[in-house]
Design an enzyme around this catalytic site. Structure first.
Site, PDB file in Angstrom:
ATOM      1  N   ASP A 528      14.971  -8.774   7.199  1.00 31.92           N
ATOM      2  CA  ASP A 528      15.894  -9.673   7.900  1.00 31.92           C
ATOM      3  C   ASP A 528      16.513 -10.639   6.898  1.00 31.92           C
ATOM      4  OD1 ASP A 528      15.596 -11.672  10.971  1.00 31.92           O
ATOM      5  OD2 ASP A 528      17.220 -11.460   9.503  1.00 31.92           O
ATOM      6  N   HIS A 530      18.510 -13.269   7.592  1.00 32.62           N
ATOM      7  CA  HIS A 530      18.878 -14.582   8.131  1.00 32.62           C
ATOM      8  C   HIS A 530      18.040 -15.643   7.429  1.00 32.62           C
ATOM      9  CE1 HIS A 530      20.267 -11.818  11.277  1.00 32.62           C
ATOM     10  NE2 HIS A 530      21.254 -12.675  11.360  1.00 32.62           N
TER      11      HIS A 530
HETATM   12  C1  B12 Z   1      24.673 -16.529  10.758  1.00 27.73           C
HETATM   13  C2  B12 Z   1      24.301 -15.135  11.268  1.00 27.73           C
HETATM   14  C3  B12 Z   1      24.276 -14.080  10.357  1.00 27.73           C
HETATM   15  C4  B12 Z   1      24.561 -14.268   8.889  1.00 27.73           C
HETATM   16  C5  B12 Z   1      23.313 -14.791   8.174  1.00 27.73           C
HETATM   17  C6  B12 Z   1      23.681 -15.719   7.034  1.00 27.73           C
HETATM   18  C7  B12 Z   1      22.437 -16.149   6.302  1.00 27.73           C
HETATM   19  N1  B12 Z   1      22.524 -16.044   5.032  1.00 27.73           N
HETATM   20  O1  B12 Z   1      21.442 -16.539   6.897  1.00 27.73           O
HETATM   21  C8  B12 Z   1      24.919 -12.818   8.447  1.00 27.73           C
HETATM   22  C9  B12 Z   1      26.403 -12.602   8.610  1.00 27.73           C
HETATM   23  C10 B12 Z   1      24.529 -12.453   7.028  1.00 27.73           C
HETATM   24  C11 B12 Z   1      24.198 -12.035   9.531  1.00 27.73           C
HETATM   25  C12 B12 Z   1      23.841 -10.713   9.360  1.00 27.73           C
HETATM   26  C13 B12 Z   1      23.284  -9.962  10.343  1.00 27.73           C
HETATM   27  N2  B12 Z   1      23.029 -10.309  11.603  1.00 27.73           N
HETATM   28 CO1  B12 Z   1      23.260 -12.118  12.216  1.00 27.73          CO
HETATM   29  N3  B12 Z   1      23.602 -13.764  13.066  1.00 27.73           N
HETATM   30  C14 B12 Z   1      24.011 -14.907  12.637  1.00 27.73           C
HETATM   31  C15 B12 Z   1      24.194 -15.929  13.794  1.00 27.73           C
HETATM   32  C16 B12 Z   1      25.668 -16.020  14.098  1.00 27.73           C
HETATM   33  C17 B12 Z   1      23.655 -17.355  13.560  1.00 27.73           C
HETATM   34  C18 B12 Z   1      22.205 -17.381  13.042  1.00 27.73           C
HETATM   35  C19 B12 Z   1      21.969 -18.724  12.387  1.00 27.73           C
HETATM   36  O2  B12 Z   1      22.013 -18.862  11.201  1.00 27.73           O
HETATM   37  N4  B12 Z   1      21.750 -19.734  13.255  1.00 27.73           N
HETATM   38  C20 B12 Z   1      21.582 -21.093  12.780  1.00 27.73           C
HETATM   39  C21 B12 Z   1      20.179 -21.312  12.247  1.00 27.73           C
HETATM   40  C22 B12 Z   1      20.030 -22.701  11.688  1.00 27.73           C
HETATM   41  O3  B12 Z   1      19.345 -21.179  13.400  1.00 27.73           O
HETATM   42  P1  B12 Z   1      18.018 -20.268  13.411  1.00 27.73           P
HETATM   43  O4  B12 Z   1      18.020 -19.341  12.290  1.00 27.73           O
HETATM   44  O5  B12 Z   1      17.860 -19.727  14.741  1.00 27.73           O
HETATM   45  O6  B12 Z   1      16.878 -21.351  13.125  1.00 27.73           O
HETATM   46  C23 B12 Z   1      16.705 -22.483  13.917  1.00 27.73           C
HETATM   47  C24 B12 Z   1      15.822 -22.288  15.158  1.00 27.73           C
HETATM   48  O7  B12 Z   1      15.814 -21.007  15.686  1.00 27.73           O
HETATM   49  C25 B12 Z   1      14.465 -22.716  14.687  1.00 27.73           C
HETATM   50  N5  B12 Z   1      13.591 -21.704  14.090  1.00 27.73           N
HETATM   51  C26 B12 Z   1      13.914 -20.602  13.395  1.00 27.73           C
HETATM   52  N6  B12 Z   1      12.834 -19.977  12.937  1.00 27.73           N
HETATM   53  C27 B12 Z   1      11.774 -20.711  13.336  1.00 27.73           C
HETATM   54  C28 B12 Z   1      10.391 -20.521  13.104  1.00 27.73           C
HETATM   55  C29 B12 Z   1       9.524 -21.473  13.630  1.00 27.73           C
HETATM   56  C30 B12 Z   1       8.051 -21.287  13.387  1.00 27.73           C
HETATM   57  C31 B12 Z   1      10.029 -22.592  14.376  1.00 27.73           C
HETATM   58  C32 B12 Z   1       9.102 -23.592  14.919  1.00 27.73           C
HETATM   59  C33 B12 Z   1      11.405 -22.770  14.596  1.00 27.73           C
HETATM   60  C34 B12 Z   1      12.250 -21.816  14.070  1.00 27.73           C
HETATM   61  O8  B12 Z   1      14.746 -23.721  13.735  1.00 27.73           O
HETATM   62  C35 B12 Z   1      15.924 -23.411  12.983  1.00 27.73           C
HETATM   63  C36 B12 Z   1      16.677 -24.623  12.579  1.00 27.73           C
HETATM   64  O9  B12 Z   1      17.195 -25.311  13.659  1.00 27.73           O
HETATM   65  C37 B12 Z   1      23.362 -15.217  14.944  1.00 27.73           C
HETATM   66  C38 B12 Z   1      23.880 -15.489  16.363  1.00 27.73           C
HETATM   67  C39 B12 Z   1      23.580 -16.909  16.837  1.00 27.73           C
HETATM   68  N7  B12 Z   1      22.333 -17.267  16.937  1.00 27.73           N
HETATM   69  O10 B12 Z   1      24.449 -17.635  17.074  1.00 27.73           O
HETATM   70  C40 B12 Z   1      23.535 -13.730  14.562  1.00 27.73           C
HETATM   71  C41 B12 Z   1      22.392 -12.717  14.915  1.00 27.73           C
HETATM   72  C42 B12 Z   1      21.044 -13.367  14.781  1.00 27.73           C
HETATM   73  N8  B12 Z   1      22.554 -11.658  13.919  1.00 27.73           N
HETATM   74  C43 B12 Z   1      22.262 -10.497  14.389  1.00 27.73           C
HETATM   75  C44 B12 Z   1      22.238  -9.268  13.662  1.00 27.73           C
HETATM   76  C45 B12 Z   1      21.854  -7.982  14.424  1.00 27.73           C
HETATM   77  C46 B12 Z   1      22.577  -9.243  12.315  1.00 27.73           C
HETATM   78  C47 B12 Z   1      22.523  -7.987  11.420  1.00 27.73           C
HETATM   79  C48 B12 Z   1      21.143  -7.349  11.465  1.00 27.73           C
HETATM   80  C49 B12 Z   1      23.561  -6.976  11.803  1.00 27.73           C
HETATM   81  C50 B12 Z   1      23.179  -5.625  11.220  1.00 27.73           C
HETATM   82  N9  B12 Z   1      22.829  -4.677  11.972  1.00 27.73           N
HETATM   83  O11 B12 Z   1      23.205  -5.563  10.045  1.00 27.73           O
HETATM   84  C51 B12 Z   1      22.832  -8.554  10.020  1.00 27.73           C
HETATM   85  C52 B12 Z   1      21.568  -8.764   9.154  1.00 27.73           C
HETATM   86  C53 B12 Z   1      21.263  -7.765   8.236  1.00 27.73           C
HETATM   87  C54 B12 Z   1      19.806  -7.930   7.875  1.00 27.73           C
HETATM   88  N10 B12 Z   1      19.334  -7.218   6.921  1.00 27.73           N
HETATM   89  O12 B12 Z   1      19.085  -8.660   8.458  1.00 27.73           O
HETATM   90  C55 B12 Z   1      21.935 -10.533  15.867  1.00 27.73           C
HETATM   91  C56 B12 Z   1      20.462 -10.335  16.232  1.00 27.73           C
HETATM   92  C57 B12 Z   1      20.429  -9.374  17.407  1.00 27.73           C
HETATM   93  C58 B12 Z   1      19.187  -9.376  18.206  1.00 27.73           C
HETATM   94  N11 B12 Z   1      18.094  -9.971  17.765  1.00 27.73           N
HETATM   95  O13 B12 Z   1      19.280  -8.791  19.257  1.00 27.73           O
HETATM   96  C59 B12 Z   1      22.536 -11.923  16.283  1.00 27.73           C
HETATM   97  C60 B12 Z   1      21.835 -12.595  17.469  1.00 27.73           C
HETATM   98  C61 B12 Z   1      24.024 -11.668  16.612  1.00 27.73           C
HETATM   99  C62 B12 Z   1      24.249 -10.631  17.719  1.00 27.73           C
HETATM  100  N12 B12 Z   1      24.386 -11.101  18.895  1.00 27.73           N
HETATM  101  O14 B12 Z   1      24.274  -9.461  17.443  1.00 27.73           O
HETATM  102  N13 B12 Z   1      23.990 -12.778  10.622  1.00 27.73           N
END
Ligand code: B12
Length: 654
Positions: A528, A530
């Site tokens: 992954d 992300h």
């Molecule tokens: C940005 C993003 C990307 C970027 C990532 C950039 C980077 N360098 O990180 C890029 C464009 C590279 C990307 C790629 C992909 N992505 Co993307 N991505 C997103 C997006 C739009 C936002 C994610 C994000 O960064 N959120 C902001 C951060 C700050 O939030 P977070 O990570 O969730 O973390 C917060 C909380 O969740 C929490 N948290 C997180 N982890 C933990 C752990 C603990 C213990 C705790 C307490 C809290 C906690 O705290 C964090 C800070 O506030 C999401 C959709 C969305 N959510 O809006 C899709 C999404 C996650 N991606 C998705 C997918 C499928 C991919 C790909 C796999 C596509 C593919 N088939 O290749 C590829 C990844 C390839 C790979 N090898 O993994 C899917 C996941 C699908 C699913 N699970 O059903 C999503 C949901 C989009 C979709 N609807 O299809 N992605």
């Protein structure tokens, strides 16, 4: 006379010799998975490509949209099971989609083909997708031609660096006619460890393969994504790195390149950067004699990196705003996300409704032929042209005219740099935030070669917001601005800023942790990529006083075990967003037992399954795998730090 560093660099901007390509490099690539590698017969594939109708050719299709002043929808889609994929494509055809960026699953992207096969078998057995994309190498040419021939339109598959060459081989032999060759996209968001040389070498292979087809009359296009903008920064580095990707591909014989323009949210800035892009591409392509490399059109892209609204109202607002920017800009196709973006891999219904909504705006606004101009757009366009030229010229200068050598040196020096990137070789010295009108600016430049005139304008816009909000903009602003669009604002209103300030880790916890800092291991598991979430958590834990071992993205489960054992960690905080964590973490607690740390505290958070689903299912599944706490998507960090404090206190660690 070259310097010693140049001598140590093992890439050059030079076309690969056809004999070396055919007899040395290609056999190595196709030997990884002979079952479908054997299906990739170049001369048969050239004949097959020539037998296909024009709607299958990406360059012709995009040029047609541009000529007609229309906008083609360009939605990402990809599901593992063939029949489901065909259903989805025919459904997309029904709402006018004829350009398909094709999502390959993450295991295939990293050549973990056993896992891809396992995920495919599980998807067929359970009837629900266990892979987050289409396993194109496992399916192979014969099967993928069925998919390509099942609908009207041209295909543009995605891959990451590791599988880029093999995916290209199968895709083009299957009739697909475009593919990103964006090695800066790998550095930004897909490849944690690859060096610049490894990335360029991989891109040169795909460029050479496309060049082989072009020499035989089959024009395959490459869309340039550049350095994905992981955060609220201007598109200067993104566009400059797109141009560099185009130069690397053109040298290998690519005759069609397509800029992919990100919408960051401020109308004037987005439209201006789109207007600046094609002229800048043309300037550098012609500078190096690639005058016959076409730009059939530009593609607009809803910035792939801002967290997306979870509620459908704001989601439609964000999508339709993007559609409006597209309609007012010189673009021929547009990638909009779906209303399910924050929830998971989208359902067929969400795909359809979203695109009907975007199409409504495309058709109604474009038909009016509005010429959208303002003094603000003119300033932003000038800033973009100055900054992008300064960056590309600096890279060329560092390489003594050889762009490949220049890239390696520029990355090392931080002349090419961007925040929140996954790759460990990135200097990560710059940072951005929005100004008062929501345009993206730098608040830390690092070693970026941004010209003085642009810096002066940028800093004036930042100062304007600081004065208006009576505060210095910093890391916390960067984070808030990252989430603001998902909350229905371009920048947070004052009352939200106040709330955010209140939502901090308590001083009591900071004091207690500071006395005897426990060690915490963090990271994103599996392949992954992300990384933004785990980078934020690691920073908040450090600021709270914990000793943090941040493993970053794409971390195998075993590495978490070793790091926790070797550093005497008290807890492991795992992130996973791509949906395949259950497969990655099978037997994880047992591995910890075997390492003698079976009772360590285990937390996990993120998007833990593929597609829209009930979080309660994830909680049950990961508790059964031995996790102590499971957090839903977008869970705020401070409450989890409170949980961590309480749990460590209960265990006598604090
Ligand atoms: C940005 C993003 C990307 C970027 C990532 C950039 C980077 N360098 O990180 C890029 C464009 C590279 C990307 C790629 C992909 N992505 Co993307 N991505 C997103 C997006 C739009 C936002 C994610 C994000 O960064 N959120 C902001 C951060 C700050 O939030 P977070 O990570 O969730 O973390 C917060 C909380 O969740 C929490 N948290 C997180 N982890 C933990 C752990 C603990 C213990 C705790 C307490 C809290 C906690 O705290 C964090 C800070 O506030 C999401 C959709 C969305 N959510 O809006 C899709 C999404 C996650 N991606 C998705 C997918 C499928 C991919 C790909 C796999 C596509 C593919 N088939 O290749 C590829 C990844 C390839 C790979 N090898 O993994 C899917 C996941 C699908 C699913 N699970 O059903 C999503 C949901 C989009 C979709 N609807 O299809 N992605």
């Amino acid at each position: 006379m070259t310097d010693s560093m140049t001598d140590s660099i093992n890439v050059r901007q030079r076309r690969i010799d056809e004999d070396v390509f055919l007899n040395e490099l290609r056999p190595q690539i196709l030997s990884v998975y002979p079952k479908t590698g054997a299906e990739c017969d170049l001369d048969e594939a050239v004949a097959y490509q020539k037998s296909l109708p024009d709607d299958k050719n990406f360059t012709k299709s995009l040029a047609k949209y541009r000529a007609e002043g229309k906008i083609g929808l360009f939605p990402r889609s990809g599901v593992p099971v063939v029949e489901r994929e065909i259903e989805l494509l025919q459904g997309l055809n029904a709402v006018g989609v004829q350009l398909f960026p094709f999502t390959t699953d993450s295991y295939t992207r990293n050549l973990q083909l056993d896992k891809a096969q396992q995920g495919l078998d599980e998807s067929i057995r359970t009837g629900s997708a266990k892979l987050n994309g289409y396993p194109i190498i496992t399916h192979g040419v014969k099967t993928t031609r069925r998919v390509v021939e099942s609908c009207v339109g041209a295909f543009d598959p995605r891959s990451s660096r590791v599988a880029n060459s093999f995916v290209g081989e199968v895709a083009f032999a299957s009739g697909m006619s475009a593919m990103p060759n964006s090695f800066f996209g790998w550095i930004a968001g897909y490849d944690k460890l690859a060096t610049a040389e490894e990335c360029i070498t991989t891109a040169q292979y795909l460029g050479r393969l496309i060049g082989y087809y072009a020499e035989r009359g089959v024009i395959i296009s490459t869309d340039c994504h550049g350095w994905l903008p992981n955060g609220t920064i201007p598109m200067y580095i993104n566009i400059a790195t797109q141009i560099i990707e185009a130069l690397i591909s053109a040298e290998q014989g690519v005759k069609s390149v397509v800029p992919l323009m990100n919408f960051q949210g401020n109308l004037a800035q987005d439209v201006a950067e789109i207007r600046a892009a094609e002229g800048l591409f043309r300037k550098y392509l012609d500078k190096f004699g690639y005058t016959d490399t076409l730009i059939p059109g530009l593609i607009g892209n809803q910035s792939s990196l801002f967290a997306f609204p979870r509620d459908i109202g704001n989601a439609y607002g964000y999508i339709n705003y993007t559609a409006m920017v597209a309609a007012l800009s010189p673009i021929a196709a547009c990638s909009v996300k779906t209303v399910d973006e924050a929830l998971g891999v989208p359902s067929v219904e969400s795909h359809m409704q979203t695109y009907q909504s975007a199409n409504w705006i495309f058709n109604v606004v474009r038909q009016q032929g509005i010429s959208f101009d303002s003094a603000q757009i003119a300033i932003e366009q000038r800033m973009c042209e100055l900054a992008v030229s300064a960056i590309v010229d600096k890279v060329l200068d560092m390489g003594d005219g050889d762009v490949a050598v220049g890239v390696v040196k520029a990355l090392e020096a931080g002349v090419l740099d961007s925040p929140f990137s996954i790759n460990v070789n990135v200097r990560d010295l710059c940072m951005g935030a929005r100004d008062l009108q929501g345009a993206c600016r730098y608040i830390e430049y690092g070693n970026l070669p941004i010209p003085d005139e642009v810096r002066a304008y940028n800093d004036e816009k930042i100062r304007e917001r600081e004065l208006a909000e009576h505060r210095k903009l910093g890391y916390k602003t960067t984070l808030a601005d990252f989430w603001s669009l998902s909350r229905g604002y371009i920048i947070d209103p004052p009352e939200r800023i106040a709330d955010a300030d209140a939502d901090e880790v308590t001083p009591e916890i900071v004091a207690a942790v500071g006395k005897n800092p426990p060690t915490i291991v963090t990271g994103t598991v599996g392949v992954d990529s992300h990384v933004i979430g785990t980078k934020i958590i690691s920073r908040v834990l450090r600021e709270t006083g914990f000793n943090v071992i941040a493993l970053g993205a794409q971390t195998p489960a075993e590495e978490f075990v070793e790091a926790a054992r070797d550093n005497g960690a008290s807890a492991i905080l795992i992130t996973s967003l791509y949906g395949m964590a259950q497969m990655d973490l099978q037997g994880f607690r047992d591995k910890l037992e075997a390492a003698g740390i079976g009772d360590i505290l285990l937390y996990i958070g993120g998007n833990l399954g593929v597609g829209k689903h009930d979080f309660a299912d994830d909680e049950r599944a990961f508790k059964a795998l031995g996790f102590d706490r499971v957090y839903p998507p977008d869970a705020p960090v401070p409450p989890s730090i409170q949980n961590l404090y309480d749990d460590l206190k209960a265990r006598g660690v604090l």
